[in-house]
Design a protein around this motif. Sequence first.
Motif, PDB file in Angstrom:
ATOM      1  N   HIS A   2      15.329  15.815  22.857  1.00 43.99           N
ATOM      2  CA  HIS A   2      15.494  14.380  23.317  1.00 43.99           C
ATOM      3  C   HIS A   2      14.532  13.355  22.513  1.00 43.99           C
ATOM      4  O   HIS A   2      13.388  13.842  22.232  1.00 43.99           O
ATOM      5  N   PHE A   3      15.228  12.395  22.012  1.00 43.06           N
ATOM      6  CA  PHE A   3      14.478  11.341  21.100  1.00 43.06           C
ATOM      7  C   PHE A   3      14.288  10.340  21.900  1.00 43.06           C
ATOM      8  O   PHE A   3      14.753   9.526  22.611  1.00 43.06           O
ATOM      9  N   ASN A   4      12.965   9.845  21.514  1.00 42.35           N
ATOM     10  CA  ASN A   4      12.535   8.478  22.429  1.00 42.35           C
ATOM     11  C   ASN A   4      12.707   7.379  21.184  1.00 42.35           C
ATOM     12  O   ASN A   4      12.987   7.512  20.237  1.00 42.35           O
ATOM     13  N   ALA A   5      12.676   6.242  21.582  1.00 44.79           N
ATOM     14  CA  ALA A   5      12.667   5.040  20.679  1.00 44.79           C
ATOM     15  C   ALA A   5      11.698   5.015  19.760  1.00 44.79           C
ATOM     16  O   ALA A   5      12.127   4.594  18.664  1.00 44.79           O
ATOM     17  N   ASP A   6      10.382   5.500  19.437  1.00 36.73           N
ATOM     18  CA  ASP A   6       9.546   5.548  18.650  1.00 36.73           C
ATOM     19  C   ASP A   6       9.812   6.724  17.466  1.00 36.73           C
ATOM     20  O   ASP A   6       9.720   6.321  16.377  1.00 36.73           O
ATOM     21  N   ASP A   7      10.455   7.894  18.079  1.00 36.46           N
ATOM     22  CA  ASP A   7      10.928   8.743  17.061  1.00 36.46           C
ATOM     23  C   ASP A   7      12.301   8.169  16.381  1.00 36.46           C
ATOM     24  O   ASP A   7      12.391   8.357  14.991  1.00 36.46           O
ATOM     25  N   PHE A   8      13.125   7.451  17.014  1.00 35.57           N
ATOM     26  CA  PHE A   8      14.287   6.659  16.318  1.00 35.57           C
ATOM     27  C   PHE A   8      13.699   5.865  15.303  1.00 35.57           C
ATOM     28  O   PHE A   8      14.125   5.808  14.005  1.00 35.57           O
ATOM     29  N   ASP A   9      12.739   5.056  15.428  1.00 33.05           N
ATOM     30  CA  ASP A   9      12.197   3.927  14.646  1.00 33.05           C
ATOM     31  C   ASP A   9      11.459   4.626  13.507  1.00 33.05           C
ATOM     32  O   ASP A   9      11.800   4.211  12.260  1.00 33.05           O
ATOM     33  N   LEU A  11      12.285   7.682  12.447  1.00 38.97           N
ATOM     34  CA  LEU A  11      13.352   8.238  11.560  1.00 38.97           C
ATOM     35  C   LEU A  11      14.040   7.123  10.858  1.00 38.97           C
ATOM     36  O   LEU A  11      14.554   7.268   9.640  1.00 38.97           O
ATOM     37  N   LEU A  12      14.437   5.760  11.331  1.00 35.55           N
ATOM     38  CA  LEU A  12      14.949   4.821  10.544  1.00 35.55           C
ATOM     39  C   LEU A  12      14.100   4.388   9.284  1.00 35.55           C
ATOM     40  O   LEU A  12      14.504   4.299   8.261  1.00 35.55           O
ATOM     41  N   ARG A  13      12.785   4.525   9.441  1.00 34.79           N
ATOM     42  CA  ARG A  13      12.023   3.781   8.292  1.00 34.79           C
ATOM     43  C   ARG A  13      11.964   4.895   7.370  1.00 34.79           C
ATOM     44  O   ARG A  13      12.056   4.616   6.160  1.00 34.79           O
TER      45      ARG A  13
END
Length: 192
Positions: A2-9, A11-13
Motif C-alpha cells: 500500500h502506497f501513501n501520498a508521501d511515498d508517491f511524492d 517516488l515522483l521526485r
Amino acid sequence: MHFNADDFDQLLREHAALLRAHGEAQARCSEVIRAQATEIARLDAQAMRLRMELVKRETALAWAREDRAALEQLVPGLPKRAVQARQVEALQARVRELSDELHRRDVRQAFAPARASHVEELEGLEEDLAAADLVICQTGCMSHGAYWRVQDHCKRTGKACVLVENADALHIVRIQRAGEGQGAALVASQQG
C-alpha cells in the motif's frame, strides 16, 4: 503493498531526478559524438590530402623513371658516365685539398727557421743584407724560400729592395749617401 501520498511524492521526485540525470548524460554523449564526428571529418580530409600527395609523388617518380630509361637508351653507358663524373668531382676536390696543403706547406717553409744544412748560408745572407744599402734580387736566381726571407728582411729593416727579371738590363746603380750630394739618390739606367 500500500502506497501513501508521501511515498508517491518521493517516488515522483526520484523519477524526475533520474530523468534529469538521464537527459544530462544524453547531452554529454551527444556533444562527445559531435566532437568525434568533427575529428573524424578532419582526419578524413587529412588522409585524402596525403593520398593525393602520395599519388602526385608516385606519378612524378614514375615519369622520372621513364625519362631516365629513355635517356639511358639514347646515350649508351650513361650510368657508368654518371658514376665516373661523381668520381672525377671527388678527385678534383681531393686535388684542391692537396694543392691547398702544398701551398700552406710552402708558406710555412718560406717563413720557417732555416734547416741546419743552410744555417751558414743564411747567416752569410743576413750579414750581406745588413751591410747592403740596396738589395737587388734577380728572379730565377734564388729559391722561393730565400726570396721570401730577403723580402722579409727588407720590410723589417726598411731597406730598398729591387726585383729584376734580367740582370743585364740593369746597367748602373749608384747610391749617394746623404752628405755626398743633395740627399740620397738612386740612379739606374737600362741597356737599350
